[in-house]
Design an enzyme around this catalytic site. Structure first.
Site, mmCIF file in Angstrom:
data_model
loop_
_atom_site.group_PDB
_atom_site.id
_atom_site.type_symbol
_atom_site.label_atom_id
_atom_site.label_comp_id
_atom_site.label_asym_id
_atom_site.label_seq_id
_atom_site.Cartn_x
_atom_site.Cartn_y
_atom_site.Cartn_z
ATOM 1 N N TYR A 305 0.848 -1.190 0.000
ATOM 2 C CA TYR A 305 0.000 0.000 0.000
ATOM 3 C C TYR A 305 0.880 1.236 0.000
ATOM 4 O O TYR A 305 2.037 1.197 0.420
ATOM 5 C CB TYR A 305 -0.974 -0.042 1.194
ATOM 6 C CG TYR A 305 -2.132 -0.965 0.882
ATOM 7 C CD1 TYR A 305 -1.941 -2.347 0.894
ATOM 8 C CD2 TYR A 305 -3.371 -0.477 0.491
ATOM 9 C CE1 TYR A 305 -2.974 -3.201 0.538
ATOM 10 C CE2 TYR A 305 -4.408 -1.334 0.140
ATOM 11 C CZ TYR A 305 -4.206 -2.696 0.159
ATOM 12 O OH TYR A 305 -5.224 -3.537 -0.205
ATOM 13 N N ASP A 319 0.714 -12.130 -0.036
ATOM 14 C CA ASP A 319 -0.520 -12.893 0.138
ATOM 15 C C ASP A 319 -0.342 -14.401 0.027
ATOM 16 O O ASP A 319 -1.060 -15.161 0.658
ATOM 17 C CB ASP A 319 -1.568 -12.438 -0.885
ATOM 18 C CG ASP A 319 -2.250 -11.143 -0.453
ATOM 19 O OD1 ASP A 319 -2.322 -10.890 0.756
ATOM 20 O OD2 ASP A 319 -2.706 -10.389 -1.324
ATOM 21 N N GLY A 324 -1.461 -17.912 2.130
ATOM 22 C CA GLY A 324 -1.722 -19.145 1.382
ATOM 23 C C GLY A 324 -2.849 -18.951 0.393
ATOM 24 O O GLY A 324 -4.011 -18.814 0.781
ATOM 25 N N GLY A 326 -3.839 -21.140 -1.922
ATOM 26 C CA GLY A 326 -4.663 -22.356 -1.984
ATOM 27 C C GLY A 326 -5.582 -22.472 -0.782
ATOM 28 O O GLY A 326 -6.775 -22.742 -0.912
ATOM 29 N N LEU A 328 -6.879 -20.299 1.021
ATOM 30 C CA LEU A 328 -7.987 -19.333 1.065
ATOM 31 C C LEU A 328 -8.810 -19.329 -0.222
ATOM 32 O O LEU A 328 -9.558 -18.395 -0.490
ATOM 33 C CB LEU A 328 -7.435 -17.940 1.374
ATOM 34 C CG LEU A 328 -6.784 -17.836 2.774
ATOM 35 C CD1 LEU A 328 -6.155 -16.477 2.985
ATOM 36 C CD2 LEU A 328 -7.791 -18.125 3.880
ATOM 37 N N TYR A 413 -9.671 -8.787 -0.755
ATOM 38 C CA TYR A 413 -9.570 -9.006 -2.201
ATOM 39 C C TYR A 413 -9.938 -10.421 -2.610
ATOM 40 O O TYR A 413 -9.757 -11.364 -1.854
ATOM 41 C CB TYR A 413 -8.142 -8.728 -2.674
ATOM 42 C CG TYR A 413 -8.036 -7.376 -3.350
ATOM 43 C CD1 TYR A 413 -8.358 -7.237 -4.691
ATOM 44 C CD2 TYR A 413 -7.662 -6.242 -2.640
ATOM 45 C CE1 TYR A 413 -8.300 -6.000 -5.308
ATOM 46 C CE2 TYR A 413 -7.598 -4.999 -3.254
ATOM 47 C CZ TYR A 413 -7.920 -4.887 -4.586
ATOM 48 O OH TYR A 413 -7.870 -3.666 -5.192
ATOM 49 N N ASP A 414 -10.417 -10.556 -3.838
ATOM 50 C CA ASP A 414 -10.616 -11.859 -4.460
ATOM 51 C C ASP A 414 -9.767 -11.886 -5.721
ATOM 52 O O ASP A 414 -9.854 -10.965 -6.537
ATOM 53 C CB ASP A 414 -12.087 -12.074 -4.848
ATOM 54 C CG ASP A 414 -13.013 -12.076 -3.628
ATOM 55 O OD1 ASP A 414 -13.091 -11.038 -2.952
ATOM 56 O OD2 ASP A 414 -13.647 -13.105 -3.373
ATOM 57 N N HIS A 471 -2.387 1.405 -4.147
ATOM 58 C CA HIS A 471 -1.548 0.249 -3.828
ATOM 59 C C HIS A 471 -1.200 -0.465 -5.119
ATOM 60 O O HIS A 471 -1.739 -0.129 -6.183
ATOM 61 C CB HIS A 471 -2.286 -0.684 -2.869
ATOM 62 C CG HIS A 471 -3.623 -1.111 -3.396
ATOM 63 N ND1 HIS A 471 -4.758 -0.346 -3.217
ATOM 64 C CD2 HIS A 471 -4.004 -2.162 -4.134
ATOM 65 C CE1 HIS A 471 -5.781 -0.938 -3.807
ATOM 66 N NE2 HIS A 471 -5.346 -2.048 -4.386
ATOM 67 N N HIS A 473 -0.440 -4.441 -6.990
ATOM 68 C CA HIS A 473 -0.553 -5.901 -6.882
ATOM 69 C C HIS A 473 0.495 -6.491 -7.818
ATOM 70 O O HIS A 473 0.449 -6.233 -9.025
ATOM 71 C CB HIS A 473 -1.917 -6.405 -7.362
ATOM 72 C CG HIS A 473 -3.093 -5.786 -6.673
ATOM 73 N ND1 HIS A 473 -3.765 -6.402 -5.658
ATOM 74 C CD2 HIS A 473 -3.727 -4.604 -6.870
ATOM 75 C CE1 HIS A 473 -4.769 -5.638 -5.254
ATOM 76 N NE2 HIS A 473 -4.767 -4.540 -5.978
ATOM 77 N N ASP A 480 8.538 -23.591 -15.148
ATOM 78 C CA ASP A 480 9.632 -24.531 -15.407
ATOM 79 C C ASP A 480 9.406 -25.092 -16.806
ATOM 80 O O ASP A 480 8.700 -26.079 -16.980
ATOM 81 C CB ASP A 480 9.618 -25.627 -14.337
ATOM 82 C CG ASP A 480 10.705 -26.668 -14.567
ATOM 83 O OD1 ASP A 480 11.393 -26.597 -15.609
ATOM 84 O OD2 ASP A 480 10.847 -27.559 -13.711
ATOM 85 N N ASP A 482 10.194 -26.904 -20.229
ATOM 86 C CA ASP A 482 11.006 -27.993 -20.789
ATOM 87 C C ASP A 482 10.604 -28.086 -22.256
ATOM 88 O O ASP A 482 9.724 -28.861 -22.611
ATOM 89 C CB ASP A 482 10.701 -29.337 -20.102
ATOM 90 C CG ASP A 482 11.408 -29.485 -18.759
ATOM 91 O OD1 ASP A 482 12.018 -28.510 -18.279
ATOM 92 O OD2 ASP A 482 11.344 -30.587 -18.188
ATOM 93 N N HIS A 626 -2.702 0.105 -8.666
ATOM 94 C CA HIS A 626 -4.129 0.384 -8.503
ATOM 95 C C HIS A 626 -4.326 1.806 -7.976
ATOM 96 O O HIS A 626 -4.155 2.077 -6.791
ATOM 97 C CB HIS A 626 -4.735 -0.647 -7.548
ATOM 98 C CG HIS A 626 -6.220 -0.577 -7.470
ATOM 99 N ND1 HIS A 626 -6.990 -1.589 -6.965
ATOM 100 C CD2 HIS A 626 -7.094 0.383 -7.861
ATOM 101 C CE1 HIS A 626 -8.259 -1.242 -7.010
ATOM 102 N NE2 HIS A 626 -8.344 -0.054 -7.556
HETATM 103 CU CU LIG Z 1 -6.194 -3.098 -5.796
#
Ligand SMILES: [Cu+2]
Length: 667
Positions: A305, A319, A324, A326, A328, A413-414, A471, A473, A480, A482, A626
């Site tokens: 922020y 985040d 986490g 996964g 959340l 946030y989502d 703020h 993001h 990876d 190959d 943002h």
């Molecule tokens: Cu934002």
């Protein structure tokens, strides 16, 4: 090979009964398959049985430790599956890491993680219950100054635990959160409408105490809620007329198949698993049987922020590593989050939830991965030829994509993360932001308010008495690659103006390409560059080395002094190229929380390994600065960011040439 169940029994006889009861899962079929409940519990019991952990230890994470790449690539269906878990746990105010061999019930000597390497991410058990704060006189005093005194009023105080970043402050020597309180009366969906501003409580997560309450002055609470459910919106602002039905149907079923954790669609095949920290992990991606991407996953999120206020300066969240992605992730709603035709997959992660019956909870996350096909409504390719003869000629093919989607709720946030496969051999990764801007209570209600200039220096008024500070993001993804095998080389192309060309032209642009030899030269910025990974040992029909190009559509510069983002050093450059190392999975390292150093990519490239004809990993950061606006509130419309991997000389011609005309093409 022992089954994980046998390990559990061997580790601690009696307690294992609990485990047996929940052993209802399908057997692991592939080394990349996610950990099962018995394996998560088994890892904890092995540690407890060996005395490495004592009862009461907090198992912050128990995640799959992938077998070596040779083993995974050499695996054939029916082969024994080697299983191991990486475990991070907290014991007597100290953090440890160990690797548990689930086949043999053994573990590597637990490594103490010194504070100089940061703290483990937060666990639910630590941030589940802040009743201790309501016994703290300073905390109650600060609330009382704001008129919050009665038991009923105190019950409306929502404590949100925010990670403190790393600023060299005295309190950072402990494992802490800095709490922002909100007043919650009847709010159901937007719990952030009434920030209790000017007040900050620093909590020690080990000692379960408030160590400091900072008060920079009382501000009246915003009067209005900011709910956005249909009833509230209808009452306050009115609703537009409902849409006529739109249905997406696949009367003959989907065109993709799901076998175990493998998805096959068109010429793509890949493995999907779900993990506590990165969410969806896409592995072993091949096109027409040819290797492209060994693994792709979200490798960190950084959200700093831009408000220097005493209660806001530290808000520089990681985040993924601190909470986490996964863990959340939330269930996907058919017909809304994903098309009604999507196939939804359940997941299971380890969670340190308070539960006296087990040391760690294998937490089911229902319907958190959505897989669906999408008719984009655009052509994959087309040409209209006006001069073909008496009538124009037309040839084109409809574009269809396959999407793998996850949506996580990280506080206000989502975030959507999509892995999108197309018929032309490209993979696009999209992140989209929605949810609620983090707001701050101010005195102003409009720009005409006498305090407005002061209140809006670092953000925009998004409602009466609410400013949303600006703020950024940043999202880093680990790719990876190959390309046609493990041994690849990175080529950096630069578009340059060439002068002194023959004829009337004064200049043309040309591509200058050079090979990147070592890791420290593989730290790259987003200028007019072309980032390409080639297989130096393979060529296509025209003699070019087969390759894939990585292109960013959403680069964002840090715009801060390095001291403000040292632990997120990965954002300083758009792309990092490293040599494959199984211990390097996260762009800011394993423990970015409260990390006082420069972990992750800046450390990974210190040994400056060679990159030529080697197993390469690309780390790309995409971002969004943002600048907040009134439309962000009370809920933010989707803001997309993306990057793309596209074939470059990988094929001998357009790979989508073989598409048949679609049955849904209109005459
Ligand atoms: Cu934002």
């Amino acid at each position: 090979m022992l089954t994980s169940m046998q390990c559990v029994v061997r580790a601690v006889g009696a307690v294992a009964i609990v485990v047996t009861m929940s052993n209802t899962h399908a057997v692991v079929q592939h080394p990349m398959d996610p950990l099962e409940d018995t394996e998560i519990l088994g890892a904890a019991f092995i540690l407890l049985g060996a005395g490495a952990a004592q009862p009461g230890a907090i198992f912050q994470s128990i995640d799959l430790r992938e077998p070596p790449k040779d083993v995974v690539l050499g695996f054939h269906p029916g082969d024994p599956v080697t299983r191991a878990a990486t475990v991070y746990y907290r014991q007597n105010k100290k953090s440890y890491k160990t690797i548990v061999d689930l086949d043999h019930g053994t573990l590597s000597p637990p490594q103490l993680i010194p504070k100089s390497d940061g703290q483990l991410g937060l666990t639910i058990t630590e941030v589940f219950d802040f009743t201790f704060a309501f016994q703290d006189p300073a905390f109650l005093h600060a609330l009382a100054l704001r008129g919050i005194t009665t038991p009923a009023q105190l019950a409306n105080v929502l404590v949100t635990p925010l990670t403190p970043g790393s600023f060299g402050l005295p309190e950072e020597s402990r494992r802490i959160v800095k709490a922002q309180m909100y007043y919650r009366e009847n709010q159901a969906i937007n719990l952030y409408a009434k920030p209790i501003e000017g007040m900050q409580a620093i909590m020690d997560l080990d000692d379960r105490v408030v160590i400091q309450v900072q008060d920079t002055g009382v501000l009246p609470l915003p009067a209005q809620t900011q709910e956005f459910d249909e009833t509230t919106v209808s009452t306050r602002y009115g609703l537009r007329p409902a849409l006529k039905p739109i249905h997406i149907t696949q009367p003959q079923g989907a065109n993709f198949t799901l076998t175990g954790n493998f998805v096959e669609w068109q010429k793509w095949k890949f493995h999907v698993r779900f993990e506590r920290r990165p969410g969806t992990v896409i592995s072993l991606v091949t096109y027409d049987g040819r290797p492209v991407l060994y693994q792709g996953s979200l490798a960190e999120i950084f959200v700093p922020y831009q408000d220097p206020d005493a209660n806001w300066f530290y808000r520089t969240y990681m985040d993924e590593g601190e909470f986490g992605f996964g863990l959340l992730s939330s269930p996907l709603k058919l017909g809304l989050d994903v098309p009604e035709t999507a196939v939804l997959l359940d997941a299971l992660v380890s969670a340190a939830l308070p539960d006296p019956s087990v040391p760690v909870v294998p937490l089911p996350l229902p319907q958190v991965v959505g897989i669906f096909e999408r008719l984009t409504g655009t052509p994959a390719w087309r040409h209209f030829e006006l001069f073909a003869g008496p009538t124009p000629a037309y040839e084109g093919r409809a574009d269809v994509e396959l999407v793998v989607r996850t949506i996580a709720q990280l506080g206000n946030y989502d975030y959507l993360v999509d892995w999108i496969f197309n018929q032309s051999g490209a993979i696009r990764t999209e992140v989209a932001l929605t949810g609620i801007d983090a707001p701050k209570t101010v005195r102003s209600t409009t720009l005409a308010s006498p305090t407005a200039a002061q209140d809006t220096r670092f953000g925009a008024l998004v409602g009466p008495n609410l400013v949303a500070p600006n703020h950024s993001h940043f999202f880093n993804f680990r790719l990876d690659l190959d390309i046609d095998g493990r041994n690849n080389t990175f080529m950096l192309g630069k578009l340059k103006t060439k002068e002194g060309v023959p004829g009337p032209r004064k200049s043309v642009w040309v591509v200058d390409e050079k090979r990147i030899e070592r890791e420290r030269d593989g730290v790259l910025d987003a200028d007019e560059s072309l980032w390409k990974v080639i297989n130096p040992n393979r060529t296509n029909a025209r003699g070019y080395n087969t390759g894939y190009q990585l292109e960013s559509h959403s680069h964002a510069e840090p715009l801060m002094k390095k001291a403000d983002f040292a632990r997120a050093g990965f954002i300083e450059h758009a792309l990092w190229v490293t040599r494959y190392d199984p211990d390097q999975r996260f762009a800011a390292g394993d423990t970015p929380n409260q990390n006082p150093g420069q972990p992750g990519l800046p450390a990974y490239v210190q040994d400056d390994q060679g990159l030529v004809n080697a197993d390469l990993v690309l780390w790309i950061t995409i971002g969004h600065h943002h600048v907040t606006a009134t439309e962000d509130f009370p809920v933010l419309s989707l803001e997309p960011l993306s990057f793309r991997l596209k074939p470059v000389n990988f094929f001998d011609r357009n790979p989508a040439l073989d598409l048949q005309r679609a049955p849904f093409e209109m005459p």
